[in-house]
Design an enzyme around this catalytic site. Structure first.
Site, PDB file in Angstrom:
ATOM      1  N   ASN A  73      41.613  25.874 -40.114  1.00  0.00           N
ATOM      2  CA  ASN A  73      42.106  27.249 -40.093  1.00  0.00           C
ATOM      3  C   ASN A  73      43.553  27.380 -40.575  1.00  0.00           C
ATOM      4  O   ASN A  73      43.912  28.401 -41.166  1.00  0.00           O
ATOM      5  CB  ASN A  73      41.971  27.811 -38.672  1.00  0.00           C
ATOM      6  CG  ASN A  73      41.814  29.312 -38.675  1.00  0.00           C
ATOM      7  OD1 ASN A  73      41.592  29.926 -39.715  1.00  0.00           O
ATOM      8  ND2 ASN A  73      41.947  29.911 -37.510  1.00  0.00           N
TER       9      ASN A  73
ATOM     10  N   LYS B 109      36.885  15.777 -41.150  1.00  0.00           N
ATOM     11  CA  LYS B 109      37.319  15.729 -39.751  1.00  0.00           C
ATOM     12  C   LYS B 109      36.549  14.677 -38.957  1.00  0.00           C
ATOM     13  O   LYS B 109      36.645  14.650 -37.733  1.00  0.00           O
ATOM     14  CB  LYS B 109      37.142  17.111 -39.109  1.00  0.00           C
ATOM     15  CG  LYS B 109      37.975  18.199 -39.766  1.00  0.00           C
ATOM     16  CD  LYS B 109      37.598  19.580 -39.269  1.00  0.00           C
ATOM     17  CE  LYS B 109      38.319  20.645 -40.092  1.00  0.00           C
ATOM     18  NZ  LYS B 109      37.808  22.003 -39.806  1.00  0.00           N
TER      19      LYS B 109
ATOM     20  N   ARG C 217      26.593  14.544 -45.690  1.00  0.00           N
ATOM     21  CA  ARG C 217      26.486  15.972 -45.368  1.00  0.00           C
ATOM     22  C   ARG C 217      27.784  16.720 -45.613  1.00  0.00           C
ATOM     23  O   ARG C 217      27.818  17.943 -45.582  1.00  0.00           O
ATOM     24  CB  ARG C 217      26.120  16.148 -43.875  1.00  0.00           C
ATOM     25  CG  ARG C 217      24.651  15.927 -43.569  1.00  0.00           C
ATOM     26  CD  ARG C 217      24.347  16.130 -42.080  1.00  0.00           C
ATOM     27  NE  ARG C 217      23.526  15.037 -41.589  1.00  0.00           N
ATOM     28  CZ  ARG C 217      23.909  14.140 -40.692  1.00  0.00           C
ATOM     29  NH1 ARG C 217      25.114  14.224 -40.134  1.00  0.00           N
ATOM     30  NH2 ARG C 217      23.105  13.178 -40.334  1.00  0.00           N
TER      31      ARG C 217
ATOM     32  N   ARG D  70      36.499  32.998 -36.330  1.00  0.00           N
ATOM     33  CA  ARG D  70      37.812  32.323 -36.384  1.00  0.00           C
ATOM     34  C   ARG D  70      38.883  33.320 -36.786  1.00  0.00           C
ATOM     35  O   ARG D  70      38.639  34.223 -37.595  1.00  0.00           O
ATOM     36  CB  ARG D  70      37.786  31.161 -37.382  1.00  0.00           C
ATOM     37  CG  ARG D  70      36.693  30.154 -37.144  1.00  0.00           C
ATOM     38  CD  ARG D  70      36.738  29.503 -35.782  1.00  0.00           C
ATOM     39  NE  ARG D  70      37.980  28.806 -35.525  1.00  0.00           N
ATOM     40  CZ  ARG D  70      38.249  27.566 -35.951  1.00  0.00           C
ATOM     41  NH1 ARG D  70      37.346  26.892 -36.633  1.00  0.00           N
ATOM     42  NH2 ARG D  70      39.403  27.005 -35.701  1.00  0.00           N
TER      43      ARG D  70
ATOM     44  N   PRO E 219      42.897  19.112 -34.368  1.00  0.00           N
ATOM     45  CA  PRO E 219      42.868  18.357 -35.594  1.00  0.00           C
ATOM     46  C   PRO E 219      42.326  19.089 -36.811  1.00  0.00           C
ATOM     47  O   PRO E 219      41.250  19.670 -36.762  1.00  0.00           O
ATOM     48  CB  PRO E 219      41.865  17.260 -35.256  1.00  0.00           C
ATOM     49  CG  PRO E 219      40.936  17.893 -34.277  1.00  0.00           C
ATOM     50  CD  PRO E 219      41.594  19.096 -33.725  1.00  0.00           C
ATOM     51  N   GLU E 220      43.027  19.009 -37.917  1.00  0.00           N
ATOM     52  CA  GLU E 220      42.386  19.224 -39.207  1.00  0.00           C
ATOM     53  C   GLU E 220      42.312  17.838 -39.842  1.00  0.00           C
ATOM     54  O   GLU E 220      42.701  16.845 -39.218  1.00  0.00           O
ATOM     55  CB  GLU E 220      43.170  20.248 -40.044  1.00  0.00           C
ATOM     56  CG  GLU E 220      43.177  21.619 -39.342  1.00  0.00           C
ATOM     57  CD  GLU E 220      43.649  22.786 -40.173  1.00  0.00           C
ATOM     58  OE1 GLU E 220      43.623  22.691 -41.411  1.00  0.00           O
ATOM     59  OE2 GLU E 220      44.038  23.795 -39.581  1.00  0.00           O
TER      60      GLU E 220
END
Length: 276
Positions: free
Chosen positions: A166, A52, A123, A262, A2-3
DNA sequence: CCTCTATGGCGAA
DNA sequence: TCGCCCTAGAGGC
């Protein structure tokens, strides 16, 4: 896998199927059994997302929000109601007797209060999938325009860009011809605004389709006389996971490196280093 | 069968 | 920066 677009899509689907209904809640796998039992038979009031992070609100008790983060491998799927085919892996199941949603492999699934929900959202940074004005972009823009960190690192920081992952990182940098190691302070305000506008458009399209497609019509495999991509992550892209393959635009091989743990992909020819 | 990888994030060094 | 957590699918043998 998931993004942010997937999470917002899930929130929408949960609302379409369950909002306002009394639902059965269970944890066939057992890890979330206690909280699931506390929610079972209550009304699912609404689902919502920031970046997310997925939140599912139920009517009742102090702790009545299920906070889910899918992590790298989590999945939330919908199917017809019925016996669970994989009881060993389903962390959370929500059913209205007709359809059910089942959660597999989440990084987090916990029961929290409204105050904890607010703190979790606080946050996080700007979310391209929030309505304009409610997305926090103004304050985040000021930060990234001053930053000495690389644009590739900034885009993956969830306290700055909530929901960007990503694939969107790689693709938005390609679309705007930006070399990924360029510092945030070396991009002007207009370029940052273009990045943000692009993310809003790309991710909104992804939320609608459930795929990440970034390739323009005239660069599709069909238009270019190329075979469709073999590595199917669910969409057609320019650089993500195309290391060593020819760039769709200039035919230069796509480059990859590991940055902060990544994989990072870009076209050195379409995304040259800036002269300053 | 086995091994590897993955759209993520945390906590220990 | 590294190891680790969670699951599923692909690829190798």
């Amino acid at each position: 896998m998931p993004e942010g677009h997937v999470i917002h899509r899930l929130a929408r689907m949960l609302n379409e199927q369950f909002a306002g209904k009394t639902v059965a809640v269970s944890s066939p796998q057992g890890v979330f059994a206690g909280p699931a039992a506390a929610l079972d038979g209550h009304e699912l009031t609404r689902a919502h997302a920031w970046g997310k992070h997925l939140f599912i609100d139920f009517a009742g008790g102090l702790e009545h929000v299920v906070h889910i983060h899918l992590g790298l491998i989590g999945q939330f799927r919908f199917s017809a109601a019925g016996p669970e085919p994989l009881p060993g892996v389903v962390r959370l199941e929500i059913s209205d007797g007709d359809r059910r949603a089942h959660l597999h492999g989440p990084q987090w699934c916990r029961l929290i209060t409204d105050a904890e929900t607010d703190a979790a959202v606080a946050r996080l940074g700007a979310d391209p999938l929030q309505p304009a004005g409610a997305d926090r972009w103004e304050s985040i823009a000021a930060k990234v325009q001053r930053s000495r960190r690389t644009v590739a690192s900034l885009l993956m920081d969830q306290s700055l860009f909530a929901g960007v992952g990503n694939i969107y990182r790689a693709e938005v940098l390609f679309l705007h011809h930006i070399e990924p190691h360029t510092r945030g302070c070396d991009l002007d305000a207009a370029t940052w605004q273009n990045i943000w506008d692009e993310l809003r458009e790309l991710m909104a399209a992804g939320e609608r389709t459930g795929r990440i497609d970034t390739v323009r019509e005239d660069h599709t495999p069909a238009a270019m006389g190329r075979p469709p991509r073999k590595d199917d992550h669910g969409g057609e892209v320019y650089v993500y996971r195309r290391e060593g393959l020819d760039c769709h635009v200039c035919q230069h091989p796509i480059t990859a490196e590991v940055l902060e743990g990544r994989n990072l992909f870009w076209c050195p020819s379409c995304q040259p280093e800036r002269q300053r």
